[in-house]
Design a protein around this motif. Structure first.
Motif, PDB file in Angstrom:
ATOM      1  N   GLU A 102       0.821  -1.217   0.000  1.00 31.36           N
ATOM      2  CA  GLU A 102       0.000   0.000   0.000  1.00 31.36           C
ATOM      3  C   GLU A 102       0.857   1.271   0.000  1.00 31.36           C
ATOM      4  O   GLU A 102       0.489   2.268  -0.620  1.00 31.36           O
ATOM      5  CB  GLU A 102      -0.974  -0.032   1.179  1.00 31.36           C
ATOM      6  N   LEU A 103       1.990   1.227   0.689  1.00 30.75           N
ATOM      7  CA  LEU A 103       2.912   2.381   0.683  1.00 30.75           C
ATOM      8  C   LEU A 103       3.431   2.635  -0.732  1.00 30.75           C
ATOM      9  O   LEU A 103       3.486   3.776  -1.187  1.00 30.75           O
ATOM     10  CB  LEU A 103       4.110   2.112   1.610  1.00 30.75           C
ATOM     11  N   ARG A 105       2.014   1.790  -3.512  1.00 33.84           N
ATOM     12  CA  ARG A 105       0.923   2.256  -4.379  1.00 33.84           C
ATOM     13  C   ARG A 105       0.533   3.702  -4.092  1.00 33.84           C
ATOM     14  O   ARG A 105       0.149   4.427  -4.987  1.00 33.84           O
ATOM     15  CB  ARG A 105      -0.302   1.337  -4.222  1.00 33.84           C
ATOM     16  N   LYS A 106       0.636   4.099  -2.820  1.00 32.54           N
ATOM     17  CA  LYS A 106       0.177   5.442  -2.464  1.00 32.54           C
ATOM     18  C   LYS A 106       1.187   6.558  -2.764  1.00 32.54           C
ATOM     19  O   LYS A 106       0.820   7.625  -3.243  1.00 32.54           O
ATOM     20  CB  LYS A 106      -0.211   5.489  -0.982  1.00 32.54           C
ATOM     21  N   PHE A 107       2.459   6.314  -2.471  1.00 34.79           N
ATOM     22  CA  PHE A 107       3.447   7.395  -2.544  1.00 34.79           C
ATOM     23  C   PHE A 107       4.390   7.264  -3.745  1.00 34.79           C
ATOM     24  O   PHE A 107       5.179   6.325  -3.810  1.00 34.79           O
ATOM     25  CB  PHE A 107       4.300   7.423  -1.270  1.00 34.79           C
ATOM     26  N   GLU A 306       4.351  11.889   6.878  1.00 35.54           N
ATOM     27  CA  GLU A 306       3.154  11.361   6.195  1.00 35.54           C
ATOM     28  C   GLU A 306       3.273   9.858   5.962  1.00 35.54           C
ATOM     29  O   GLU A 306       2.316   9.101   6.166  1.00 35.54           O
ATOM     30  CB  GLU A 306       3.002  12.039   4.826  1.00 35.54           C
ATOM     31  N   TYR A 310       0.854   7.102   7.706  1.00 33.95           N
ATOM     32  CA  TYR A 310       0.084   6.223   6.829  1.00 33.95           C
ATOM     33  C   TYR A 310       0.382   4.758   7.156  1.00 33.95           C
ATOM     34  O   TYR A 310      -0.530   3.932   7.258  1.00 33.95           O
ATOM     35  CB  TYR A 310       0.419   6.515   5.361  1.00 33.95           C
ATOM     36  N   ARG A 314      -2.424   2.119   8.414  1.00 37.10           N
ATOM     37  CA  ARG A 314      -2.730   0.904   7.652  1.00 37.10           C
ATOM     38  C   ARG A 314      -2.422  -0.355   8.463  1.00 37.10           C
ATOM     39  O   ARG A 314      -3.124  -1.350   8.377  1.00 37.10           O
ATOM     40  CB  ARG A 314      -1.952   0.868   6.319  1.00 37.10           C
TER      41      ARG A 314
END
Length: 332
Positions: A102-103, A105-107, A306, A310, A314
């Motif tokens: 997820e990290l 994909r997000k950043f 951030e 995050y 999560r």
């Protein structure tokens, strides 16, 4: 016409490892079936095509078509991803695998840390380190002054910060050190206890999930760019969080099988609640600050914060989902 048969897949684990058998091999078989043999892979384990320490450059220059990178071996290149392995961040492989993926994909800044000339495929995290001892340990007070075997420098630093004496040694030497009373316990994952005979000596286990180690798998960009659209779409659908969860589950299932066997041998397991675990690991918060100020020095502090927040959020979410049984039964 570009050929996509016999592509090298360097997954990092031995062929006999549960994650290879339950996740990577089925993916390869499905690929062959999906594209009538036009897409196929050959599996290579750690160091087969290049040493783990060269993985970062090896993937950029195409020494593997799909290959694994272990961010902890490249702390100056993959700094933000280091958040996943902070002590207390992720209590198990399932949560760690989701958080890592997820990290990424997000950043965009996290993606920028991945080797150049690659397309991201998936990621996962190792099983966590637990405390295995000759006598019961439930609190930090119990741990104080105990001699604990460790297999790497990170574990050594953690053990010392928790008030014990860390003694660095190799995994195969641990059984002898325990049986001769040279150490009082070991900090390591559950899965290898039986194979190293450690479980013959340590009958008490404190489940603290001190930390996990993330892994990422990347596809060489030249190979990716040459692929037809339907192939790319299918590969993406099989990787990402789908494979991340599957890897995490296979690692935790291996650990659970060991727990079941040890319980049958009369071993005792102590599982700390979320609050107890946080209190036990509290002295390790200094590593969080060190990561923010030293490891991530020169990066935008707002971004670092951030990424940290995050990851925490999560991890909390997936831990709650896991405790509710959403990803399977992992209750010890």
């Amino acid at each position: 016409d570009a050929k996509f048969t016999g592509l090298s897949f360097m997954g990092g684990y031995l062929e006999s490892h549960p994650t290879t058998q339950e996740v990577f091999i089925p993916f390869m078989k499905a690929a062959e079936k999906q594209f009538d043999g036009k897409l196929s892979f050959r599996y290579f384990s750690t160091n087969a095509l290049y040493s783990e320490a060269e993985a970062y450059s090896a993937l950029s220059d195409g020494r593997a078509d799909i290959g694994m990178v272990r961010p902890s071996l490249f702390p100056t290149k993959m700094r933000l991803l280091g958040v996943v392995s902070l002590p207390g961040m992720c209590p198990n492989a399932v949560v760690g695998s989701f958080v890592t993926e997820e990290l990424i994909r997000k950043f965009p800044e996290v993606r920028a840390e991945l080797p150049r000339n690659t397309e991201h495929f998936t990621s996962w995290a190792s099983a966590p380190y637990q405390l295995h001892t000759l006598t019961p340990i439930r609190t930090r007070e119990d741990l104080k002054g105990k001699r604990i075997a460790v297999w790497d420098s990170t574990s050594l630093a953690f053990v010392e910060a928790l008030g014990a004496h860390g003694i660095r040694m190799s995994s195969p030497d641990t059984f002898l050190a325990l049986s001769r009373g040279m150490v009082d316990g070991v900090l390591c994952p559950l899965a290898p206890l039986r194979s190293y005979k450690i479980s013959d000596e340590t009958r008490y286990h404190l489940i603290i999930g001190i930390g996990v180690d993330p892994f990422t798998a990347e596809i060489n960009k030249k190979v990716w760019d040459a692929m037809p659209k339907d192939m790319k779409t299918w590969i993406s659908s099989q990787g990402g969080t789908v494979m991340a969860e599957a890897c995490g589950r296979s690692l935790e299932n291996s650990a659970m099988a060991e727990v079941k066997w040890m319980k049958e041998q009369g071993h005792e397991f102590t599982v700390l609640s979320g609050e107890e675990r946080a209190a036990f690991l509290e002295p390790l918060n200094v590593f969080v600050e060190r990561w923010k100020t030293e490891v991530c020095k020169g990066l935008d502090p707002k971004l670092v914060d951030e990424v940290y927040k995050y990851a925490v959020e999560r991890s909390k979410y997936h831990t709650e989902q896991m405790n509710a049984g959403k990803y399977g039964d992992f209750n010890i």
